[in-house]
Each structure stands twice: as C-alpha cells, then as structure tokens.
Design an enzyme around this catalytic site. Sequence first.
Site, PDB file in Angstrom:
ATOM      1  N   PRO A 171       0.809  -1.219   0.000  1.00 33.00           N
ATOM      2  CA  PRO A 171       0.000   0.000   0.000  1.00 33.00           C
ATOM      3  C   PRO A 171       0.841   1.267   0.000  1.00 33.00           C
ATOM      4  O   PRO A 171       0.329   2.361  -0.219  1.00 33.00           O
ATOM      5  CB  PRO A 171      -0.827  -0.112   1.286  1.00 33.00           C
ATOM      6  CG  PRO A 171      -0.040  -1.016   2.177  1.00 33.00           C
ATOM      7  CD  PRO A 171       0.637  -1.980   1.266  1.00 33.00           C
ATOM      8  N   GLU A 192       1.080  -8.204   9.011  1.00 36.12           N
ATOM      9  CA  GLU A 192       1.248  -6.748   9.053  1.00 36.12           C
ATOM     10  C   GLU A 192       2.260  -6.246   8.029  1.00 36.12           C
ATOM     11  O   GLU A 192       2.653  -5.092   8.045  1.00 36.12           O
ATOM     12  CB  GLU A 192       1.688  -6.318  10.460  1.00 36.12           C
ATOM     13  CG  GLU A 192       0.612  -6.474  11.521  1.00 36.12           C
ATOM     14  CD  GLU A 192      -0.627  -5.652  11.201  1.00 36.12           C
ATOM     15  OE1 GLU A 192      -0.485  -4.451  10.915  1.00 36.12           O
ATOM     16  OE2 GLU A 192      -1.736  -6.214  11.228  1.00 36.12           O
ATOM     17  N   ARG A 210      -2.415  -9.130 -20.514  1.00 33.18           N
ATOM     18  CA  ARG A 210      -3.275  -8.849 -21.666  1.00 33.18           C
ATOM     19  C   ARG A 210      -2.586  -7.923 -22.677  1.00 33.18           C
ATOM     20  O   ARG A 210      -3.052  -7.775 -23.801  1.00 33.18           O
ATOM     21  CB  ARG A 210      -4.601  -8.262 -21.212  1.00 33.18           C
ATOM     22  CG  ARG A 210      -4.505  -6.934 -20.509  1.00 33.18           C
ATOM     23  CD  ARG A 210      -5.785  -6.573 -19.770  1.00 33.18           C
ATOM     24  NE  ARG A 210      -6.983  -6.936 -20.513  1.00 33.18           N
ATOM     25  CZ  ARG A 210      -7.500  -6.235 -21.507  1.00 33.18           C
ATOM     26  NH1 ARG A 210      -6.884  -5.125 -21.880  1.00 33.18           N
ATOM     27  NH2 ARG A 210      -8.594  -6.623 -22.115  1.00 33.18           N
ATOM     28  N   ASP A 225      -9.074   0.013 -24.752  1.00 29.00           N
ATOM     29  CA  ASP A 225      -9.392  -0.117 -23.325  1.00 29.00           C
ATOM     30  C   ASP A 225      -9.386   1.242 -22.637  1.00 29.00           C
ATOM     31  O   ASP A 225      -8.662   2.158 -23.041  1.00 29.00           O
ATOM     32  CB  ASP A 225      -8.368  -1.007 -22.620  1.00 29.00           C
ATOM     33  CG  ASP A 225      -8.553  -2.474 -22.958  1.00 29.00           C
ATOM     34  OD1 ASP A 225      -9.635  -2.837 -23.443  1.00 29.00           O
ATOM     35  OD2 ASP A 225      -7.609  -3.248 -22.723  1.00 29.00           O
TER      36      ASP A 225
END
Length: 234
Positions: free
Chosen positions: A86, A113, A151, A166
């Site tokens: 994150p 964690e 992809r 896309d």
Amino acid sequence: MKFNILTLFPDFFDVLKDYGVIGRGIDKGLIEINTVNIRDFSTDKHKRVDDELFGGGAGMLMTAQPLYDSLQSVKKSGVPRIYLSPQGRVLDQDLCNELSNLPEITLLCGHYEGIDSRITDEFVDMEISIGDYCLSGGEIGALVLVDSISRLVKGVLGNEESPLTDSHYNHLLQHNVYTRPRDFMGLKVPQVLFSGNHKLIEEWKEKSALDNTRKKRPDLYEKYLRKQDPNKGF
C-alpha cells in the site's frame, strides 16, 4: 512473459490456469506463472515465517530470512523484484505498459502486518499498490498485476487492437459500446455506428471517450489535457 510469484499461498494462483485470456496465454506458452512458497525457505523447525514487531504493535510481521532466501532463489540480472504494498506507486496503465515490455518480473506478496523493512529497503526494486486501501495480503494485488500486464503481451488477446480501445490506455476512458438489440426499451444505439462511414465512427468514438472521461473522471481528463499540451496550465 514469466511471472515469479513469491507467496505463502501458492495455490491461490491456480485460478489463472483457467481464467479467460490469461489461461489461454498460459496454454500457448506466452505466459508462465512460477509460484514460490516462501514458507519452504524458513529455517525455523516449525517453518514459521512471522514474529512479533520490535517496539510493539498489533499483529505479526513476516521475517527477513525466508523472504530473502526466496528472493535469492529466483534472482536474475535485469529481472525487477516488485513488492505489492500500500506504500508503493499506484498502478496505472502507463506502468502496465512499461512492465509488459519485460520478459520476466518477480512479485513478492506480503501478509500479516507486512514484511521486515530491511527486505523492502535493500532487496526490492519497486513497490506497487493497486489502490489507496489495505488488503489482507499481496496475493490479490499480484493477481491484478498479472492480469493487467498479461493482456498487453503480444498474442495473449485474440485481437491485437483490443488493448488500444481499453479505458486508460491513452489516458481516456473507453467510448460507449453497444450490441444487439439496436432498440432496448426505447433506448437506441447511436445511428452513426451503422453508417458505414469509418471516419465518422472514429470521430464519434473519440468524442464519446472524451465525454465519458470528462464526466466520470475529471482528474483523468485533466491528466489527458496536460499530456496533449504540457505547456498549458489547467
């Protein structure tokens, strides 16, 4: 393209073998998934891979030794080691395009964690986040990364032009798309799409993409405008 995925849950990635275009890419030999079980590298007699945090704190932290040894097991010159985190750079289409040009990458999935910061600081080349929120582990993020990159690998999609339309490929959202029936509950497909005039159709698609981006993602629209004219302020 080869993905080395270091994880405590290697079976989690079995789904890729039967997952649409990615599964077909694996069958064709265009995509290779090499899962590595981090726990196999633990020197603890109970195969533990986590311990309490120094300085206190909730939860457990993945320890450095099995992480380091698992990374060493797939270490290869020129192959970036990416930690799903994150705290990392937020994944976007530009980064997907960049990574899709590499023949091989290594993805490290944390859990609990997180992982000992000495691994992050010294033995990881890049941290990537799939969004500004937290997950239980890096496996879901790794799945997203594998899918979004695979992809773009030549031959994986049946139509090589598919990625070009896309959302996000050129900093715009995709134009509106329609299929049968032409009239659904009085809602009709734009007539221009049946005109046979390719120039008009392409102009309509471009305008639709711009309208969608401006209405749904004004932040992305501003980014697009800046890219068109970097010297102009918005």
